[in-house]
Design a protein around this motif. Structure first.
Motif, PDB file in Angstrom:
ATOM      1  N   TYR A   1      60.205  49.340  55.253  1.00 45.58           N
ATOM      2  CA  TYR A   1      61.620  49.587  55.565  1.00 45.58           C
ATOM      3  C   TYR A   1      62.519  48.521  54.938  1.00 45.58           C
ATOM      4  O   TYR A   1      63.642  48.817  54.501  1.00 45.58           O
ATOM      5  CB  TYR A   1      61.834  49.636  57.072  1.00 45.58           C
ATOM      6  N   ARG A   2      62.048  47.291  54.886  1.00 45.74           N
ATOM      7  CA  ARG A   2      62.847  46.238  54.252  1.00 45.74           C
ATOM      8  C   ARG A   2      63.050  46.533  52.770  1.00 45.74           C
ATOM      9  O   ARG A   2      64.160  46.362  52.238  1.00 45.74           O
ATOM     10  CB  ARG A   2      62.151  44.885  54.430  1.00 45.74           C
TER      11      ARG A   2
ATOM     12  N   ASP B   1      66.474  48.643  48.396  1.00 45.16           N
ATOM     13  CA  ASP B   1      66.699  49.622  47.330  1.00 45.16           C
ATOM     14  C   ASP B   1      68.079  50.275  47.455  1.00 45.16           C
ATOM     15  O   ASP B   1      68.686  50.676  46.460  1.00 45.16           O
ATOM     16  CB  ASP B   1      65.599  50.693  47.385  1.00 45.16           C
ATOM     17  N   LYS B   2      68.559  50.354  48.696  1.00 48.25           N
ATOM     18  CA  LYS B   2      69.887  50.943  48.936  1.00 48.25           C
ATOM     19  C   LYS B   2      70.993  49.899  48.785  1.00 48.25           C
ATOM     20  O   LYS B   2      72.096  50.215  48.349  1.00 48.25           O
ATOM     21  CB  LYS B   2      69.939  51.542  50.342  1.00 48.25           C
ATOM     22  N   LYS B   3      70.668  48.648  49.195  1.00 51.41           N
ATOM     23  CA  LYS B   3      71.661  47.584  49.149  1.00 51.41           C
ATOM     24  C   LYS B   3      70.981  46.313  48.653  1.00 51.41           C
ATOM     25  O   LYS B   3      70.153  45.728  49.338  1.00 51.41           O
ATOM     26  CB  LYS B   3      72.245  47.365  50.548  1.00 51.41           C
ATOM     27  N   ASN B   4      71.333  45.892  47.425  1.00 52.96           N
ATOM     28  CA  ASN B   4      70.562  44.831  46.777  1.00 52.96           C
ATOM     29  C   ASN B   4      70.777  43.432  47.339  1.00 52.96           C
ATOM     30  O   ASN B   4      70.221  42.462  46.822  1.00 52.96           O
ATOM     31  CB  ASN B   4      70.836  44.824  45.265  1.00 52.96           C
TER      32      ASN B   4
ATOM     33  N   THR C   1      69.956  38.518  52.604  1.00 55.38           N
ATOM     34  CA  THR C   1      70.551  38.324  53.924  1.00 55.38           C
ATOM     35  C   THR C   1      69.465  37.964  54.940  1.00 55.38           C
ATOM     36  O   THR C   1      69.637  37.059  55.760  1.00 55.38           O
ATOM     37  CB  THR C   1      71.302  39.578  54.377  1.00 55.38           C
ATOM     38  N   LEU C   2      68.335  38.681  54.872  1.00 54.87           N
ATOM     39  CA  LEU C   2      67.215  38.381  55.772  1.00 54.87           C
ATOM     40  C   LEU C   2      66.686  36.971  55.534  1.00 54.87           C
ATOM     41  O   LEU C   2      66.329  36.255  56.474  1.00 54.87           O
ATOM     42  CB  LEU C   2      66.088  39.399  55.582  1.00 54.87           C
TER      43      LEU C   2
ATOM     44  N   LEU D   1      59.884  37.426  50.220  1.00 60.28           N
ATOM     45  CA  LEU D   1      60.926  37.958  49.331  1.00 60.28           C
ATOM     46  C   LEU D   1      60.367  38.225  47.942  1.00 60.28           C
ATOM     47  O   LEU D   1      60.593  39.294  47.353  1.00 60.28           O
ATOM     48  CB  LEU D   1      62.090  36.968  49.251  1.00 60.28           C
ATOM     49  N   ASN D   2      59.614  37.265  47.419  1.00 65.16           N
ATOM     50  CA  ASN D   2      59.027  37.427  46.082  1.00 65.16           C
ATOM     51  C   ASN D   2      58.045  38.589  46.035  1.00 65.16           C
ATOM     52  O   ASN D   2      57.996  39.339  45.052  1.00 65.16           O
ATOM     53  CB  ASN D   2      58.338  36.132  45.652  1.00 65.16           C
TER      54      ASN D   2
END
Length: 832
Positions: free
Chosen positions: A406-407, A412-415, A420-421, A432-433
């Protein structure tokens, strides 16, 4: 030229003869070395093959009640031994066809298979025979490094040959299938058959036998519960091998390969049956911790294993008390659940009077429950297993839990989503990587596509009606209903839960432990779960005020609204606090502390908190009675019962009231012995003074008056306090007798699973009946050992007058003598 040729020939012949001699010597040397090598291995520390014929099962640990009834056992192997002549022929045929086609023609080592495995480096099948695989099971620790593993492999050859000489082929097959671990607490094919298919191994169908034989390759990756698609593929391989070896026809194969993988009868052999299942479950966790302590270890410093070392655990649980407690909870919960079903008929708790935020919270709660089901896991495995495997091959170590997917979809919808997380420290830089690496793969597009398909299938599957086995609260068993899987989740979630703990106050011994309504269905233990305690906390406030200020329970307080102002230096509140009574009404009339506690008047509790001038004295007293202080907020609202505490906390604290103000830390294991009868653990009593005996007796008298309206009356002296939390989410009753203190809680798993009115949702209606049922059963059974004639001991002297008639007469006499009112206050009249 012929002379030159002759010379060369004469020169070469000695070289050839030397070479041939060297080769023969090398051959004989190799043979001699091999013989010496295998002979030396045969005399090394090899596992005994006799373990197969006479298996030395580990010693089971036994649990005993205080009245010497066996409560249960811990053991490492859930195993039923199957004799060779009893083995299902489908299992035998599938095993031979898949694992060892020449099994009945070799002596333990398949030389042809070994040469093939060497030539093709194992790509066309391994070389291990069934006998070698059985030999491998005799090694309790498998070598992982190359050279030790090669050495162990040679040892397996020797053992395999010994096994073949000692046992028949049929016995070898039976021993192998009996010894294999199929996971899910299923050791051996008999236990596995019952666990995975709910039947005796003799009744297994061909396709079911093929699943179990397929698991022999890897019981985790080919497990039909965790990876049904992989298990189905492996089953097909086994069935095809059975065709190749003439155990099945092509027509039978075509029919069987299309058969669905039916795991509807899967049931792990949980320890949910018998007496005190919740207690036994919690005992397991406690034992693993206590046995790690240095003083409780073996002489060599290693930790005792409860599953193999044959310990004896002597508990404080009384079998009759436990039986009656379970019956009391069951009887009460049937009445509670019936009322709940009536109240909520035609209404949905997940949407009823819920705003948008609440609906979101409740929906996410349902989605979490959906993701925990086997149905969801099977659908997820079908759609995502291959793509996940491919992604993990390219990005080793990446986690692909639902939350991770889900992350990435949100990113993919908001780069900026992942950054932010990261800034909020919800994820690490490494995560993240990994996410970004996955999103760069071509497989990510496949992931998005398959995830969308999966979600669509989940929605469809969970909204399709079918016959489902559900819990029946009326019988305590199961029944079948036609409903959707989503409805079945809601159905079970709407069952009211309960817990009951009974403690002997003089010793702290736990006599009964009921953590829930049915351990097989609802395994969460409510003895240790923290819930808001409501008015059951008020006795700690009253006790503190009576002890510190020396006031009598006959002291009168006006039933009006009291407040604590903002910025009061003693309480440090940001804004004024002025709570109302439960019914939002104040009589304005004076009432005694007796009456205030009995009626759970918030006004009186707030008044006492103000008189104390600080919350710390209350927190300290509760801590002295065994409640962890950190669980009690440093706010005056604790006077109304806002702390979230457990039944364990509350029952042990109330036991201090029934024990002359002495706190005993609860004990549920008195001693542990090893298999030789040596005591390796003995409980050490931990006792401390919480309240002086006379002031403690004041609270006993108040609890007795608070419980006066309980019907029917008991022979034993008793007292108690009810508790009801906001919106009727939790119902409590804390009952005390001279020799037994019982805490009872009733409520839902979710805060929206509740009653909607005080009439049904108060502790006196939800929880107190269970206490009544329990004590009645003990009193009616003369053999229970419960002293129905017990009375609370009265202190030899009292500094506080608890008889309101005497108190009022003394007060009246002072008033008639026209003594100055200020002087009356100065001499602390309430000590009389």
């Amino acid at each position: 030229m012929s002379q030159d040729t002759s010379k060369k020939s004469n020169t070469i012949k000695p070289i050839i003869r030397k070479l041939i001699r060297f080769m023969w010597l090398a051959l004989f040397g190799a043979v001699a070395f091999a013989i010496l090598f295998f002979v030396s291995l045969s005399f090394s520390d090899l596992p005994e093959t006799t373990e197969l014929e006479n298996p030395t099962f580990e010693y089971s640990t036994k649990i005993y009640t205080s009245d010497n009834v066996e409560l249960g056992r811990y053991f490492s192997k859930n195993r039923d031994w199957v004799e060779p002549q009893e083995m299902n022929p489908h299992l035998v045929n599938a095993l031979v066809a898949t694992e060892d086609e020449r099994f009945f023609r070799h002596n333990g080592i398949d030389y042809k298979g070994t040469l093939r495995a060497v030539a093709y480096r194992g790509k066309k099948g391994g070389a291990s025979t069934i006998t070698q695989q059985l030999a491998k099971l005799l090694f309790h620790e498998r070598a992982t490094k190359f050279l030790p593993r090669v050495l162990q492999k040679f040892k397996e050859w020797i053992i395999a040959i010994r096994i073949e000489k000692r046992y028949t082929k049929e016995e070898i097959i039976a021993m192998y299938l009996n010894k294999f671990d199929y996971l899910n607490d299923s050791n051996g094919v008999a236990a596995a058959s019952k666990t995975y298919f709910g039947k005796d191994q003799a009744r297994l169908k061909v396709e079911e036998a093929a699943v179990l034989v397929g698991m022999l390759k890897n019981p985790y990756y080919y497990n039909p519960i965790n990876f049904p698609e992989s298990a189905k593929i492996r089953r097909e391989v086994v069935l095809k091998q059975m065709v190749r070896n003439d155990f099945l026809s092509e027509q039978e194969y075509d029919e069987l390969r299309q058969t669905s993988l039916d795991m509807s009868n899967f049931a792990r052999q949980e320890d949910s049956k018998g007496l005190a299942p919740y207690f036994r479950s919690e005992l397991t966790k406690w034992l693993k911790n206590v046995l790690k302590e240095e003083e409780n270890r073996k002489p060599d410093g290693s930790v005792y294993n409860i599953y193999t070392d044959g310990l004896k655990i002597y508990t404080t649980i009384d079998s009759k008390y436990q039986q009656y407690a379970e019956q009391a909870v069951s009887k009460n919960i049937k009445e509670v659940q019936s009322r709940y079903n009536t109240v909520w008929a035609g209404k949905d708790p997940w949407t009823y009077k819920a705003d948008d935020d609440q609906k979101k919270i409740r929906t996410e709660s349902l989605n979490k429950l959906i993701r925990q089901t086997k149905l969801f896991q099977s659908i997820k495995d079908k759609y995502m297993s291959k793509i996940f495997a491919s992604i993990k091959a390219d990005v080793p170590g990446v986690k692909l839990r639902d939350v991770d997917v889900y992350r990435m979809l949100n990113q993919d919808k908001k780069n900026t989503y992942l950054n932010t997380l990261l800034s909020k420290k919800y994820i690490t830089k490494s995560q993240l990587n990994d996410y970004l690496a996955v999103m760069k793969l071509d497989d990510f597009n496949d992931l998005k596509r398959e995830w969308k398909k999966m979600e669509k299938q989940v929605k469809k599957s969970f909204s399709t009606k079918k016959s489902i086995k559900v819990y029946d609260y009326k019988t305590g068993g199961f029944t079948t209903k036609t409903m959707t899987p989503l409805d079945s989740i809601k159905f079970h979630r709407q069952h009211m839960q309960s817990g009951m703990l009974a403690v002997e106050p003089a010793t702290g011994y736990v006599k009964a432990w009921v953590g829930g309504i049915n351990h097989e269905v609802f395994q969460y233990d409510h003895i240790s779960s923290n819930r808001q305690v409501g008015s059951t906390f008020k006795p700690f406030v009253y006790s503190t005020a009576i002890f510190m200020n020396g006031i009598s329970p006959c002291w009168e307080v006006d039933d009006i609204q009291y407040s604590i102002p903002a910025n009061d230096p003693n309480f440090g509140l940001m804004k004024k606090w002025e709570p109302a009574n439960a019914n939002n009404k104040f009589s304005g009339k004076p009432m005694t502390l007796y009456q205030g506690l009995k009626e759970s008047k918030n006004s009186v509790s707030v008044y006492l908190m103000k008189e104390l001038g600080n919350v710390e004295p209350v927190r300290n007293l509760a801590a002295n009675m065994g409640i962890p202080k950190e669980k009690i907020p440093a706010f005056p609202s604790i006077a109304l019962g806002t702390p979230e505490l457990s039944l364990y906390d509350m029952t042990s604290a109330y036991a201090s009231f029934a024990n002359k103000g002495l706190y005993n830390k609860p004990v549920f294991v008195t001693r542990i012995e090893n298999k030789d009868g040596q005591v390796i653990y003995s409980a050490v009593p931990e006792q401390s003074k919480a309240l002086p005996e006379d002031y403690n007796y004041v609270m006993v008298s108040m609890l007795r008056k608070a419980g006066e309206f309980i019907q029917p009356k008991f022979s034993v002296e008793m007292g108690g306090k009810t508790g009801t939390t906001n919106d009727y989410v939790d119902g409590w009753f804390m009952g005390i007798t001279p020799n037994l203190v019982v805490g009872t809680w009733v409520g839902g798993e979710d805060p929206w699973i509740r009653f909607r009115t005080l009439q049904n949702g108060q502790g006196g209606v939800m929880a107190r009946p269970a206490f009544i049922h329990f004590i009645q059963s003990l009193e009616n059974d003369a053999s229970s050992g419960f002293d129905r004639n017990a009375r609370f001991p009265v202190p030899e002297s009292m500094d506080v007058e608890i008889n309101c008639d005497v108190y009022n007469n003394i007060k009246k006499s002072y008033e008639e003598d026209d003594i100055d009112e200020d002087l009356f206050d100065d001499i602390d009249m309430d000590n009389f």
